[in-house]
Design an enzyme around this catalytic site. Structure first.
Site, mmCIF file in Angstrom:
data_model
loop_
_atom_site.group_PDB
_atom_site.id
_atom_site.type_symbol
_atom_site.label_atom_id
_atom_site.label_comp_id
_atom_site.label_asym_id
_atom_site.label_seq_id
_atom_site.Cartn_x
_atom_site.Cartn_y
_atom_site.Cartn_z
ATOM 1 N N CYS A 119 -15.403 6.605 9.056
ATOM 2 C CA CYS A 119 -14.746 7.860 8.660
ATOM 3 C C CYS A 119 -15.853 8.891 8.452
ATOM 4 C CB CYS A 119 -13.941 7.653 7.381
ATOM 5 S SG CYS A 119 -12.960 9.073 6.896
ATOM 6 N N GLY A 158 -0.471 4.574 0.213
ATOM 7 C CA GLY A 158 -1.250 5.738 0.597
ATOM 8 C C GLY A 158 -0.496 6.538 1.636
ATOM 9 N N GLY A 174 -0.211 6.183 4.951
ATOM 10 C CA GLY A 174 0.585 5.384 5.872
ATOM 11 C C GLY A 174 1.713 4.624 5.197
ATOM 12 N N CYS A 202 -6.749 16.747 14.092
ATOM 13 C CA CYS A 202 -7.565 16.795 12.879
ATOM 14 C C CYS A 202 -7.962 18.220 12.537
ATOM 15 C CB CYS A 202 -8.829 15.949 13.073
ATOM 16 S SG CYS A 202 -9.845 15.812 11.588
ATOM 17 N N ALA A 260 -1.382 -6.222 -5.257
ATOM 18 C CA ALA A 260 -1.349 -7.489 -4.527
ATOM 19 C C ALA A 260 -2.567 -8.348 -4.857
ATOM 20 C CB ALA A 260 -1.298 -7.229 -3.032
ATOM 21 N N LYS A 282 -5.571 24.217 6.821
ATOM 22 C CA LYS A 282 -5.716 23.007 6.003
ATOM 23 C C LYS A 282 -5.054 23.195 4.637
ATOM 24 C CE LYS A 282 -7.651 18.860 5.213
ATOM 25 N NZ LYS A 282 -8.991 18.368 5.512
ATOM 26 N N GLY A 284 0.824 -1.202 0.000
ATOM 27 C CA GLY A 284 0.000 0.000 0.000
ATOM 28 C C GLY A 284 0.853 1.244 0.000
#
Length: 430
Positions: free
Chosen positions: A159, A10, A12, A353, A78, A388, A8
């Site tokens: 989310c 993204g 992370g 956040c 994958a 932001k 992955g």
């Protein structure tokens, strides 16, 4: 030489690859498996959905930056993980062996769990840049022919921030187009109350978000289970505390954007000992899978139980700082294992956040993310919108330059004025 494979690319997975390369040095191999070679900054997708950003603005070519950092990229994607063999099978039939693995796949989007739901049916999404671009086309049609709008998150979603963001960003876009007066808006959410966010609220998010919805003339339905979506309406059941249907709603729609429930990707789902029934990766306090100790997991793909029982299923979000905390702990622990030591880093799972509302926004800090907390703070104002934007530019610059500097930690310290937000706890050596 140890070989660490990250699955992955993204938020992370990319920063994990950078931090692994920084920590392990050139004598060890770092590889990334991803479907495609492009990184997309997902937090910008609500802006893409109304045309305030295009794909190029939030996209990074990972082939160039990974090559610069001597990180191998396998862009085939994958097919299936074989953890007992320490091997991952790719979609083109190739297999890669590993000494250690970091699963950072993000989720599969479970649109199929509700009839008529998803970009291929009657609703829009901002979970992926491709979906956000489709949403932009639908927004253009809405502006040309105004009608009722529904925004929110369905049962099992984990989310919620982007749903609130998109509601207010779309409100701003419609006001700019001078058609907001012809667009009734309803926020439909599985949360037990506005501002729950899958976290049982942070500070005064309930009051702040309810106030924002009222000020923007957006009605809401909580404890909502979406039963079916049709071309012109949503069939929604409002669920009571005892699980019965309190009220049934037919919510008219000309445009709907609702976040789906997540599940683990097909490459890992159903592997006994690795995942829970939804396909999320089971981990111990060190981000390590108990059955396959060579496997670590970070981000949205990690199994975390909900914060409490709710009438409609509500998942726990994995916010940016929380993911960064997982990354740093995982990299430290893999380095310890390679050196023959015992893992000792535990992520703190703090939350920082910024939720943009188009011309204002809400910020919150939760230490730790899951209550009870030592810090439970929230605030609002135009400064959040500006922060932001600045953070987006800062983050994308770091991804493009291949730097491993902690992104959310810097955000917390600079944008929110926090002196220190600890990412990991290091246990003393036995």
């Amino acid at each position: 030489m140890a070989h660490v494979v990250v699955v992955g690319a993204g938020l992370g997975g990319t920063i994990a690859a950078y931090e692994l390369r920084e920590k392990l040095g050139s004598e060890h191999k770092v590889s990334v498996v991803n479907k495609g070679s492009r990184f997309h900054f997902v937090p910008s997708n609500p802006w893409v959905g109304v045309g305030w950003r295009d794909r190029a603005a939030i996209e990074v070519d990972l082939e160039k930056v990974f090559a610069k950092r001597k990180i191998a990229l396998h862009a085939q994607g994958a097919k299936r993980l074989h953890p007992a063999e320490r091997r991952i099978e790719l979609l083109d039939g190739e297999s890669i062996s590993y000494d250690y693995m970091v699963i950072a796949t993000g989720p599969e989007l479970a649109f199929d769990e509700i009839e008529g739901f998803g970009p291929e049916a009657h609703t829009q999404s901002v979970c992926h840049v491709d979906h956000a671009l489709m949403a932009k086309q639908a927004v253009d049609k809405l502006i040309a022919s105004p009608g009722p709008v529904v925004i929110g998150a369905v049962q099992g979603a984990s989310c919620y921030g982007p749903a609130y963001e998109f509601a207010f960003i779309l409100d701003k876009a419609l006001r700019d187009a001078k058609v907001r007066d012809r667009v009734p808006m309803t926020f439909v959410t599985s949360e037990p109350y506005v501002g729950h966010l899958g976290l049982d609220g942070v500070g005064n998010t309930k009051g702040l978000l309810e106030g924002e919805l009222r000020e923007h003339h957006i009605k809401w339905i909580c404890n909502a289970r979406v039963d079916k979506v049709e071309a012109d309406k949503l069939l929604v059941s409002e669920i009571a505390e005892d699980g019965s249907v309190f009220k049934s709603h037919e919510v008219p729609q000309a445009f709907t954007m609702m976040l789906p429930a997540f599940r683990g990707i097909e490459a890992v789902r159903g592997i006994e000992g690795l995942t829970n029934p939804r396909g999320f990766i089971l981990v111990d306090p060190y981000q390590r899978n108990p059955s396959f100790p060579e496997v670590f997991a970070i981000g949205v793909c990690v199994a975390i139980p909900p914060v409490g029982k709710t009438p409609v299923p509500v998942g726990v979000p994995k916010t940016g700082f929380m993911i960064e905390s997982m990354v740093t702990a995982t990299v430290h622990n893999i380095d310890q294992l390679i050196k023959g030591k015992t893992p000792s880093a535990i992520p703190t799972w703090n939350a920082v956040c910024l939720a943009d509302f188009g011309d204002s926004g809400i910020a919150f800090v939760a230490q730790p993310q899951i209550p009870p907390r030592n810090v439970n703070w929230s605030s609002s104002g135009k400064w959040v919108h500006l922060a932001k934007i600045g953070f987006e530019k800062y983050f994308l610059h770091k991804i493009r330059s291949g730097e491993s500097e902690p992104f959310y930690e810097r955000l917390a310290m600079q944008a929110l004025g926090i002196d220190k937000l600890k990412k990991v706890k290091i246990e003393p050596e036995a």
